[in-house]
Design an enzyme around this catalytic site. Sequence first.
Site, mmCIF file in Angstrom:
data_model
loop_
_atom_site.group_PDB
_atom_site.id
_atom_site.type_symbol
_atom_site.label_atom_id
_atom_site.label_comp_id
_atom_site.label_asym_id
_atom_site.label_seq_id
_atom_site.Cartn_x
_atom_site.Cartn_y
_atom_site.Cartn_z
ATOM 1 N N HIS A 1 0.836 -1.207 0.000
ATOM 2 C CA HIS A 1 0.000 0.000 0.000
ATOM 3 C C HIS A 1 0.869 1.255 0.000
ATOM 4 O O HIS A 1 1.807 1.365 0.792
ATOM 5 C CB HIS A 1 -0.911 0.006 1.238
ATOM 6 C CG HIS A 1 -2.058 -0.943 1.115
ATOM 7 N ND1 HIS A 1 -3.364 -0.581 1.362
ATOM 8 C CD2 HIS A 1 -2.099 -2.237 0.746
ATOM 9 C CE1 HIS A 1 -4.157 -1.627 1.154
ATOM 10 N NE2 HIS A 1 -3.413 -2.643 0.790
ATOM 11 N N TYR B 1 -10.166 5.279 6.371
ATOM 12 C CA TYR B 1 -10.481 5.640 7.753
ATOM 13 C C TYR B 1 -11.585 6.686 7.679
ATOM 14 O O TYR B 1 -11.361 7.782 7.152
ATOM 15 C CB TYR B 1 -9.244 6.247 8.441
ATOM 16 C CG TYR B 1 -8.102 5.281 8.645
ATOM 17 C CD1 TYR B 1 -7.205 4.988 7.619
ATOM 18 C CD2 TYR B 1 -7.885 4.677 9.886
ATOM 19 C CE1 TYR B 1 -6.149 4.108 7.805
ATOM 20 C CE2 TYR B 1 -6.819 3.797 10.090
ATOM 21 C CZ TYR B 1 -5.964 3.514 9.052
ATOM 22 O OH TYR B 1 -4.906 2.639 9.242
ATOM 23 N N PRO C 1 -5.812 -0.279 18.822
ATOM 24 C CA PRO C 1 -5.450 -0.698 17.455
ATOM 25 C C PRO C 1 -5.531 0.408 16.402
ATOM 26 O O PRO C 1 -5.176 0.165 15.244
ATOM 27 C CB PRO C 1 -6.485 -1.791 17.149
ATOM 28 C CG PRO C 1 -7.644 -1.473 18.017
ATOM 29 C CD PRO C 1 -7.090 -0.848 19.261
ATOM 30 N N LYS D 1 -0.260 -0.565 15.507
ATOM 31 C CA LYS D 1 1.149 -0.621 15.912
ATOM 32 C C LYS D 1 1.512 -1.835 16.762
ATOM 33 O O LYS D 1 2.693 -2.155 16.927
ATOM 34 C CB LYS D 1 1.545 0.663 16.669
ATOM 35 C CG LYS D 1 1.526 1.901 15.794
ATOM 36 C CD LYS D 1 2.507 1.781 14.655
ATOM 37 C CE LYS D 1 2.318 2.798 13.560
ATOM 38 N NZ LYS D 1 2.476 2.264 12.218
ATOM 39 N N TYR E 1 2.986 7.056 10.845
ATOM 40 C CA TYR E 1 2.111 5.974 10.388
ATOM 41 C C TYR E 1 2.933 4.804 9.850
ATOM 42 O O TYR E 1 2.664 3.646 10.162
ATOM 43 C CB TYR E 1 1.174 6.527 9.310
ATOM 44 C CG TYR E 1 0.104 5.573 8.850
ATOM 45 C CD1 TYR E 1 -1.039 5.335 9.619
ATOM 46 C CD2 TYR E 1 0.211 4.916 7.618
ATOM 47 C CE1 TYR E 1 -2.021 4.463 9.183
ATOM 48 C CE2 TYR E 1 -0.762 4.048 7.175
ATOM 49 C CZ TYR E 1 -1.883 3.827 7.961
ATOM 50 O OH TYR E 1 -2.849 2.961 7.527
HETATM 51 P P1 FAD Z 1 0.182 -12.442 21.249
HETATM 52 O O1 FAD Z 1 -0.071 -12.418 19.795
HETATM 53 O O2 FAD Z 1 -0.952 -12.149 22.171
HETATM 54 O O3 FAD Z 1 0.785 -13.861 21.596
HETATM 55 C C1 FAD Z 1 0.908 -14.327 22.924
HETATM 56 C C2 FAD Z 1 0.842 -15.840 22.910
HETATM 57 O O4 FAD Z 1 1.099 -16.322 24.220
HETATM 58 C C3 FAD Z 1 -0.513 -16.367 22.521
HETATM 59 O O5 FAD Z 1 -0.395 -17.328 21.510
HETATM 60 C C4 FAD Z 1 -1.081 -16.945 23.810
HETATM 61 O O6 FAD Z 1 -1.952 -18.038 23.590
HETATM 62 C C5 FAD Z 1 0.190 -17.354 24.517
HETATM 63 N N1 FAD Z 1 0.058 -17.448 25.983
HETATM 64 C C6 FAD Z 1 -0.635 -16.640 26.821
HETATM 65 N N2 FAD Z 1 -0.499 -17.041 28.091
HETATM 66 C C7 FAD Z 1 0.300 -18.127 28.065
HETATM 67 C C8 FAD Z 1 0.802 -18.996 29.064
HETATM 68 N N3 FAD Z 1 0.488 -18.821 30.344
HETATM 69 N N4 FAD Z 1 1.592 -20.037 28.698
HETATM 70 C C9 FAD Z 1 1.924 -20.216 27.393
HETATM 71 N N5 FAD Z 1 1.463 -19.424 26.387
HETATM 72 C C10 FAD Z 1 0.678 -18.393 26.726
HETATM 73 N N6 FAD Z 1 -2.906 -4.938 16.437
HETATM 74 C C11 FAD Z 1 -2.901 -4.214 15.350
HETATM 75 O O7 FAD Z 1 -1.847 -3.636 15.059
HETATM 76 N N7 FAD Z 1 -4.034 -4.122 14.566
HETATM 77 C C12 FAD Z 1 -5.196 -4.815 14.873
HETATM 78 O O8 FAD Z 1 -6.179 -4.746 14.161
HETATM 79 C C13 FAD Z 1 -5.216 -5.599 16.013
HETATM 80 N N8 FAD Z 1 -6.325 -6.320 16.356
HETATM 81 C C14 FAD Z 1 -6.303 -7.070 17.499
HETATM 82 C C15 FAD Z 1 -7.429 -7.826 17.879
HETATM 83 C C16 FAD Z 1 -7.433 -8.562 19.074
HETATM 84 C C17 FAD Z 1 -8.664 -9.339 19.491
HETATM 85 C C18 FAD Z 1 -6.286 -8.557 19.877
HETATM 86 C C19 FAD Z 1 -6.283 -9.348 21.192
HETATM 87 C C20 FAD Z 1 -5.149 -7.856 19.480
HETATM 88 C C21 FAD Z 1 -5.145 -7.097 18.294
HETATM 89 N N9 FAD Z 1 -4.010 -6.374 17.867
HETATM 90 C C22 FAD Z 1 -4.023 -5.626 16.782
HETATM 91 C C23 FAD Z 1 -2.768 -6.398 18.582
HETATM 92 C C24 FAD Z 1 -1.774 -7.381 17.949
HETATM 93 O O9 FAD Z 1 -2.463 -8.477 17.444
HETATM 94 C C25 FAD Z 1 -0.804 -7.726 19.054
HETATM 95 O O10 FAD Z 1 -0.078 -6.553 19.377
HETATM 96 C C26 FAD Z 1 0.149 -8.866 18.698
HETATM 97 O O11 FAD Z 1 -0.562 -10.065 18.628
HETATM 98 C C27 FAD Z 1 1.247 -8.957 19.763
HETATM 99 O O12 FAD Z 1 1.999 -10.121 19.577
HETATM 100 P P2 FAD Z 1 2.598 -10.905 20.818
HETATM 101 O O13 FAD Z 1 3.359 -12.034 20.233
HETATM 102 O O14 FAD Z 1 3.275 -9.956 21.717
HETATM 103 O O15 FAD Z 1 1.343 -11.439 21.643
HETATM 104 C C1 DHB Z 2 -6.020 -3.147 10.216
HETATM 105 C C2 DHB Z 2 -6.106 -2.978 11.566
HETATM 106 C C3 DHB Z 2 -5.855 -1.742 12.112
HETATM 107 O O1 DHB Z 2 -5.922 -1.588 13.450
HETATM 108 C C4 DHB Z 2 -5.538 -0.659 11.322
HETATM 109 O O2 DHB Z 2 -5.328 0.539 11.883
HETATM 110 C C5 DHB Z 2 -5.422 -0.840 9.966
HETATM 111 C C6 DHB Z 2 -5.671 -2.093 9.410
HETATM 112 C C7 DHB Z 2 -6.306 -4.488 9.642
HETATM 113 O O3 DHB Z 2 -6.685 -5.383 10.394
HETATM 114 O O4 DHB Z 2 -6.171 -4.653 8.415
#
Ligand code: FAD
Ligand code: DHB
Length: 396
Positions: free
Chosen positions: A79, A207, A298, A302, A390
């Site tokens: 994009h 947006y 979200p 980031k 961004y």
């Molecule tokens: P996570 O992806 O949360 O991974 C953590 C892992 O640890 C998971 O697999 C979990 O099952 C595991 N875990 C937890 N506890 C334990 C334990 N006790 N023992 C072993 N394993 C464990 N960010 C964006 O930028 N845009 C979005 O649109 C967006 N949408 C989101 C929607 C949802 C519902 C959520 C919850 C988050 C969203 N985020 C979004 C945030 C983004 O997905 C996270 O910042 C990203 O997943 C962070 O990665 P991570 O590896 O730190 O944590």
């Molecule tokens: C998406 C999620 C976001 O939070 C955003 O700001 C832009 C795109 C996505 O899921 O594609």
Amino acid sequence: MPDHPEKRTVKVCIIGAGPAGLLLARLLEQCGIASVVLERRSREHVEKRVRAGLLEWSTVEAFRAAGVAHRLDRHGMVHDGMELRHDGAAFRLAFSELTGVPMVVYGQQEIVKDLIGARLESQGEIHFGVTDVRICQVGVDGSLVQCTLDGIPVEISCEFLAGCDGHHGVSRAAIPAQRRSSHQWAYPFAWLGVLAKAPPLSPELIYAVTDRGFALQSMRSPDVSRLYLQVPPNEPIHLRSDEEIWHELDLRLTGGTGKLPTGTITERVLVGLRAHVEEHMQYRTLFLLGDAAHIVPPSAAKGLNMAVADARLLAEGLDHWYRSGRRDLLDGYQSHSLRRAWHGQEFSEFMTSLLHVSPGESAAQRRMRRARLDLLRRSSTAATAFAEQYVGLSRP
Ligand code: FAD
Ligand code: DHB
């Protein structure tokens, strides 16, 4: 746990197989540092969990350097700009032109699949369904973790422990309470996100800021849309019918022209908008990464990008330690990551207040929000500063 669990040793024990934990494991493997990954949920569950989708270019490059970007390079959608709609007007923010850096849309669960595939192919150790991870000791020279692997109680002795277990994991609590301090707050709204078998309204993200609330159009492929609606924070996830969701999205994104392509909704998610920053991201041999240490609303997409940056930083520090015996990079992990986390938090806060209607918002606050949007349209300096944040260029 029995008195004599099976004892194992490993250099790095990684708790959590999200993007942070999986990428860290991959980067360590590339440096010849052995690790074990312990994940609470099943492989199927983590590979299907629909979350983020917008990747900064530096994140794409991190996956390339890790040798896991074959599918990302084929299916990721590059994009160069996005559209901001408000008050019946629309303007394009050409972030590639303004910064020289594009963004890529590629679903988080695809990244997770790619990283798990690579881990299994290289026969790196990873365990799913480990529901009883317990951090027993965090020492200066190493840490101890107990859990059950394939029905066998084990005690893992590791030189370093990486807490990559997200916001609801166990790692954060292993830092003694007197050493912990954090900041957290919640916004008075949530996002209802849907995945739909419908082509996106536009090939670029939209947006839309309206008096009815915010809406976002994103996508996962030319035939699959990812859409979000601002909703009240406690709204039950199934309160609205699919028809009501499409109607509301069309009102906010097109002004109710009926032009928004519709289709079958295959997933729903409700995401409360909140923020958390843990000021202490390392304690002795324990390091916190990604959502375990900081979460952002979200709005600016980031969270995933910050988790990836943490994994790169810690991998670099551990590689440096194992190759030179010097701890300087490891010791600097927290201050570097925290600085970056606060920049991410600040921009996410800016985007959140720019895009959303707060309950009880005054007319003056609404007018100021419009003025801020107007400034982005009129001033190339303001647009460039926004674009740099961004695409993640201005984050340290
Ligand atoms: P996570 O992806 O949360 O991974 C953590 C892992 O640890 C998971 O697999 C979990 O099952 C595991 N875990 C937890 N506890 C334990 C334990 N006790 N023992 C072993 N394993 C464990 N960010 C964006 O930028 N845009 C979005 O649109 C967006 N949408 C989101 C929607 C949802 C519902 C959520 C919850 C988050 C969203 N985020 C979004 C945030 C983004 O997905 C996270 O910042 C990203 O997943 C962070 O990665 P991570 O590896 O730190 O944590
Ligand atoms: C998406 C999620 C976001 O939070 C955003 O700001 C832009 C795109 C996505 O899921 O594609």
